[in-house]
Design an enzyme around this catalytic site. Structure first.
Site, PDB file in Angstrom:
ATOM      1  N   ARG A 181      -9.735 -11.061 -12.280  1.00 29.22           N
ATOM      2  CA  ARG A 181     -10.249 -12.114 -11.378  1.00 29.22           C
ATOM      3  C   ARG A 181     -10.411 -11.657  -9.925  1.00 29.22           C
ATOM      4  O   ARG A 181     -10.364 -12.485  -9.016  1.00 29.22           O
ATOM      5  CB  ARG A 181      -9.379 -13.392 -11.407  1.00 29.22           C
ATOM      6  CG  ARG A 181      -9.127 -14.073 -12.754  1.00 29.22           C
ATOM      7  CD  ARG A 181     -10.388 -14.616 -13.379  1.00 29.22           C
ATOM      8  NE  ARG A 181     -10.975 -13.627 -14.249  1.00 29.22           N
ATOM      9  CZ  ARG A 181     -10.593 -13.372 -15.499  1.00 29.22           C
ATOM     10  NH1 ARG A 181      -9.659 -14.042 -16.042  1.00 29.22           N
ATOM     11  NH2 ARG A 181     -11.199 -12.446 -16.221  1.00 29.22           N
ATOM     12  N   CYS A 229      -9.005 -22.445 -15.150  1.00 25.76           N
ATOM     13  CA  CYS A 229      -7.584 -22.194 -14.877  1.00 25.76           C
ATOM     14  C   CYS A 229      -7.317 -22.335 -13.383  1.00 25.76           C
ATOM     15  O   CYS A 229      -7.982 -21.695 -12.561  1.00 25.76           O
ATOM     16  CB  CYS A 229      -7.195 -20.791 -15.347  1.00 25.76           C
ATOM     17  SG  CYS A 229      -7.131 -20.710 -17.136  1.00 25.76           S
ATOM     18  N   GLU A 306      -5.869 -19.627  -8.657  1.00 24.84           N
ATOM     19  CA  GLU A 306      -7.124 -18.928  -8.968  1.00 24.84           C
ATOM     20  C   GLU A 306      -8.281 -19.749  -8.392  1.00 24.84           C
ATOM     21  O   GLU A 306      -9.259 -19.197  -7.889  1.00 24.84           O
ATOM     22  CB  GLU A 306      -7.268 -18.804 -10.487  1.00 24.84           C
ATOM     23  CG  GLU A 306      -8.532 -18.075 -10.905  1.00 24.84           C
ATOM     24  CD  GLU A 306      -8.536 -17.770 -12.396  1.00 24.84           C
ATOM     25  OE1 GLU A 306      -7.508 -17.266 -12.922  1.00 24.84           O
ATOM     26  OE2 GLU A 306      -9.559 -18.047 -13.039  1.00 24.84           O
TER      27      GLU A 306
HETATM   28  C1  LIG Z   1     -14.595 -25.800 -17.868  1.00 25.72           C
HETATM   29  C2  LIG Z   1     -14.373 -24.502 -17.126  1.00 25.72           C
HETATM   30  C3  LIG Z   1     -13.993 -23.370 -17.820  1.00 25.72           C
HETATM   31  C4  LIG Z   1     -13.763 -22.157 -17.139  1.00 25.72           C
HETATM   32  N1  LIG Z   1     -13.394 -21.062 -17.859  1.00 25.72           N
HETATM   33  C5  LIG Z   1     -13.262 -19.879 -17.216  1.00 25.72           C
HETATM   34  C6  LIG Z   1     -12.921 -18.691 -17.946  1.00 25.72           C
HETATM   35  O1  LIG Z   1     -12.740 -18.701 -19.168  1.00 25.72           O
HETATM   36  N2  LIG Z   1     -12.803 -17.528 -17.259  1.00 25.72           N
HETATM   37  C7  LIG Z   1     -13.002 -17.464 -15.900  1.00 25.72           C
HETATM   38  O2  LIG Z   1     -12.904 -16.368 -15.313  1.00 25.72           O
HETATM   39  N3  LIG Z   1     -13.312 -18.568 -15.186  1.00 25.72           N
HETATM   40  C8  LIG Z   1     -13.440 -19.765 -15.813  1.00 25.72           C
HETATM   41  N4  LIG Z   1     -13.745 -20.879 -15.089  1.00 25.72           N
HETATM   42  C9  LIG Z   1     -13.898 -20.790 -13.623  1.00 25.72           C
HETATM   43  C10 LIG Z   1     -15.354 -20.486 -13.182  1.00 25.72           C
HETATM   44  O3  LIG Z   1     -16.226 -20.723 -14.245  1.00 25.72           O
HETATM   45  C11 LIG Z   1     -15.488 -19.034 -12.721  1.00 25.72           C
HETATM   46  O4  LIG Z   1     -14.566 -18.685 -11.711  1.00 25.72           O
HETATM   47  C12 LIG Z   1     -16.898 -18.739 -12.177  1.00 25.72           C
HETATM   48  O5  LIG Z   1     -17.024 -17.367 -11.961  1.00 25.72           O
HETATM   49  C13 LIG Z   1     -17.206 -19.504 -10.894  1.00 25.72           C
HETATM   50  O6  LIG Z   1     -18.543 -19.245 -10.545  1.00 25.72           O
HETATM   51  P1  LIG Z   1     -19.317 -20.233  -9.558  1.00 25.72           P
HETATM   52  O7  LIG Z   1     -20.721 -19.766  -9.398  1.00 25.72           O
HETATM   53  O8  LIG Z   1     -19.145 -21.631 -10.004  1.00 25.72           O
HETATM   54  O9  LIG Z   1     -18.535 -19.971  -8.200  1.00 25.72           O
HETATM   55  P2  LIG Z   1     -17.989 -21.057  -7.147  1.00 25.72           P
HETATM   56  O10 LIG Z   1     -16.947 -21.889  -7.802  1.00 25.72           O
HETATM   57  O11 LIG Z   1     -19.118 -21.780  -6.515  1.00 25.72           O
HETATM   58  O12 LIG Z   1     -17.311 -20.087  -6.068  1.00 25.72           O
HETATM   59  C14 LIG Z   1     -16.184 -19.318  -6.413  1.00 25.72           C
HETATM   60  C15 LIG Z   1     -16.012 -18.218  -5.367  1.00 25.72           C
HETATM   61  O13 LIG Z   1     -17.115 -17.315  -5.465  1.00 25.72           O
HETATM   62  C16 LIG Z   1     -17.762 -17.217  -4.188  1.00 25.72           C
HETATM   63  N5  LIG Z   1     -19.205 -17.020  -4.417  1.00 25.72           N
HETATM   64  C17 LIG Z   1     -20.037 -17.758  -5.191  1.00 25.72           C
HETATM   65  N6  LIG Z   1     -21.281 -17.249  -5.148  1.00 25.72           N
HETATM   66  C18 LIG Z   1     -21.231 -16.182  -4.296  1.00 25.72           C
HETATM   67  C19 LIG Z   1     -22.197 -15.240  -3.820  1.00 25.72           C
HETATM   68  N7  LIG Z   1     -23.480 -15.272  -4.176  1.00 25.72           N
HETATM   69  N8  LIG Z   1     -21.777 -14.284  -2.957  1.00 25.72           N
HETATM   70  C20 LIG Z   1     -20.465 -14.199  -2.572  1.00 25.72           C
HETATM   71  N9  LIG Z   1     -19.519 -15.053  -2.977  1.00 25.72           N
HETATM   72  C21 LIG Z   1     -19.896 -16.036  -3.843  1.00 25.72           C
HETATM   73  C22 LIG Z   1     -17.476 -18.540  -3.497  1.00 25.72           C
HETATM   74  O14 LIG Z   1     -17.634 -18.430  -2.096  1.00 25.72           O
HETATM   75  C23 LIG Z   1     -16.036 -18.757  -3.923  1.00 25.72           C
HETATM   76  O15 LIG Z   1     -15.172 -17.970  -3.146  1.00 25.72           O
HETATM   77  C24 LIG Z   1     -13.957 -22.107 -15.742  1.00 25.72           C
HETATM   78  C25 LIG Z   1     -14.346 -23.252 -15.038  1.00 25.72           C
HETATM   79  C26 LIG Z   1     -14.556 -24.451 -15.711  1.00 25.72           C
HETATM   80  C27 LIG Z   1     -14.993 -25.670 -14.942  1.00 25.72           C
END
Ligand SMILES: Cc1cc2nc3c(=O)[nH]c(=O)nc-3n(C[C@H](O)[C@H](O)[C@H](O)COP(=O)(O)OP(=O)(O)OC[C@H]3O[C@@H](n4cnc5c(N)ncnc54)[C@H](O)[C@@H]3O)c2cc1C
Length: 313
Positions: A181, A229, A306
């Site tokens: 992560r 998580c 996380e």
């Molecule tokens: C139902 C559910 C299940 C999930 N299961 C998992 C799993 O199995 N494994 C897992 O790892 N995660 C899981 N997650 C968490 C999530 O899906 C991941 O962390 C995912 O990578 C978040 O991506 P996002 O685009 O939504 O980022 P955001 O939530 O919008 O942002 C997260 C971080 O990334 C940064 N960020 C986003 N885009 C950029 C960019 N272009 N440049 C620089 N920084 C950026 C943001 O500033 C922030 O710090 C789950 C979430 C949910 C709701």
């Protein structure tokens, strides 16, 4: 400098949509939390690059909102600029890069699930372990998203970020350190990533993707409002082994514990869910603190979040 006003000339000449006082909390999976003083939605890489340079020159804080699946925005909202890279330009995915059928490039705002489905359909293996993980490509790279079946790092070929001057800097795979992560990428906007995939049978890939999705659906409350998580799986200082945060939360008898509308899921202790749309980000933040305290008292292990929390601090 704090947040520039909506008619500030800082961005007026750029190809960008400007949203003052924008309710970004509603754009996260939790759908709670406050406003951004200003959200910008650039339409081109050139506009994005100039925003990044000007914000850095003027010392305006900059944050990137992906799909909001790992984000909790405090009720008081955030200052500075929030960038949303969801204009069609930032969602593009190019296949057959440089004539190599296994090489693809996805812009940071591309939807991870759609990209995965398309690669599977084309018989390109390597992203199917992302099944059921909601994310933009940028967010998935930043978090090195993944789980028991693998992580996005497994197929990353290169990542491009914008430096403080808004210049594109490409990090090849060899320069990247992507661990559980986390990555060693600078705290800068990710512009795109290339993935090196493998020629595979699309039917086998589809079956694998389905298996992974069903496994997740069986063990996690996927349909509830959450950020996946909430805590990182910590390393047990006694053994040096990584242990499940969900198991520690369960052992501390915290499943079902709630504050306001925020609740520790009965299905998975590491999922904090919002029971209804009437909840507040503060409920979740207080619940996180209670869990940290009680797990520490029960096991001696300090949990770390996380989920990324944005506030005015
Ligand atoms: C139902 C559910 C299940 C999930 N299961 C998992 C799993 O199995 N494994 C897992 O790892 N995660 C899981 N997650 C968490 C999530 O899906 C991941 O962390 C995912 O990578 C978040 O991506 P996002 O685009 O939504 O980022 P955001 O939530 O919008 O942002 C997260 C971080 O990334 C940064 N960020 C986003 N885009 C950029 C960019 N272009 N440049 C620089 N920084 C950026 C943001 O500033 C922030 O710090 C789950 C979430 C949910 C709701």
């Amino acid at each position: 400098m704090s947040t520039p006003s909506a008619n500030n000339p800082l961005f007026a000449d750029l190809d960008v949509e400007i949203f003052p006082d924008h309710p970004i909390g509603q754009e996260t999976w939790y759908a709670v939390g406050g406003h951004a003083d200003m959200m910008l939605r650039p339409r081109t890489t050139e506009a994005l690059s100039k925003i990044v340079r000007r914000c850095n020159e003027s010392e305006v804080p900059l944050r990137i909102l992906g799909s909001g699946a790992n984000l909790l925005v405090a009720d008081e909202g955030v200052g500075g600029i929030v960038l949303k890279l969801d204009h069609p330009h930032f969602r593009e995915v190019s296949y057959n890069l440089e004539g190599a059928p296994e090489l693809i490039r996805a812009m940071a705002g591309a939807d991870m699930q759609k990209t995965m489905h398309e690669t599977v359909k084309r018989g390109l293996g390597g992203l199917e372990q992302m099944a059921g993980i909601p994310a933009s490509v940028g967010g998935a790279i930043r978090m090195n998203a993944g789980g028991a079946f693998g992580e996005i790092a497994d197929s990353v070929h290169a990542v491009a970020c914008l430096d403080r001057r808004g210049e594109t800097v490409v990090y090849p795979r060899e320069a990247l350190k992507m661990d559980y992560r986390t990555t060693n990428l600078p705290d800068a906007p990710i512009l795109w990533a290339t993935f090196e995939l493998k020629d595979r049978d699309p039917l086998n890939l589809r079956e694998r993707m389905r298996e992974i999705f069903l496994y997740k659906r069986k063990s996690q409350p996927m349909a509830d409002k959450s950020a996946g998580c909430a805590f990182r799986n910590p390393t047990d200082p006694a053994t040096g082994e990584r242990v499940s945060a969900g198991m520690l939360i369960d052992r501390a008898n915290l499943k079902g514990r709630s504050i306001g509308e925020a609740e520790v899921s009965e299905r998975h202790g590491n999922f904090l869910v919002m029971r209804t749309g009437a909840g507040k980000a503060t409920d979740l933040i207080r619940l996180i603190d209670v869990i940290k305290e009680e797990v520490s008292a029960d096991s001696g292990i300090e949990l770390q979040t996380e989920v990324v929390i944005w506030d005015r601090g």
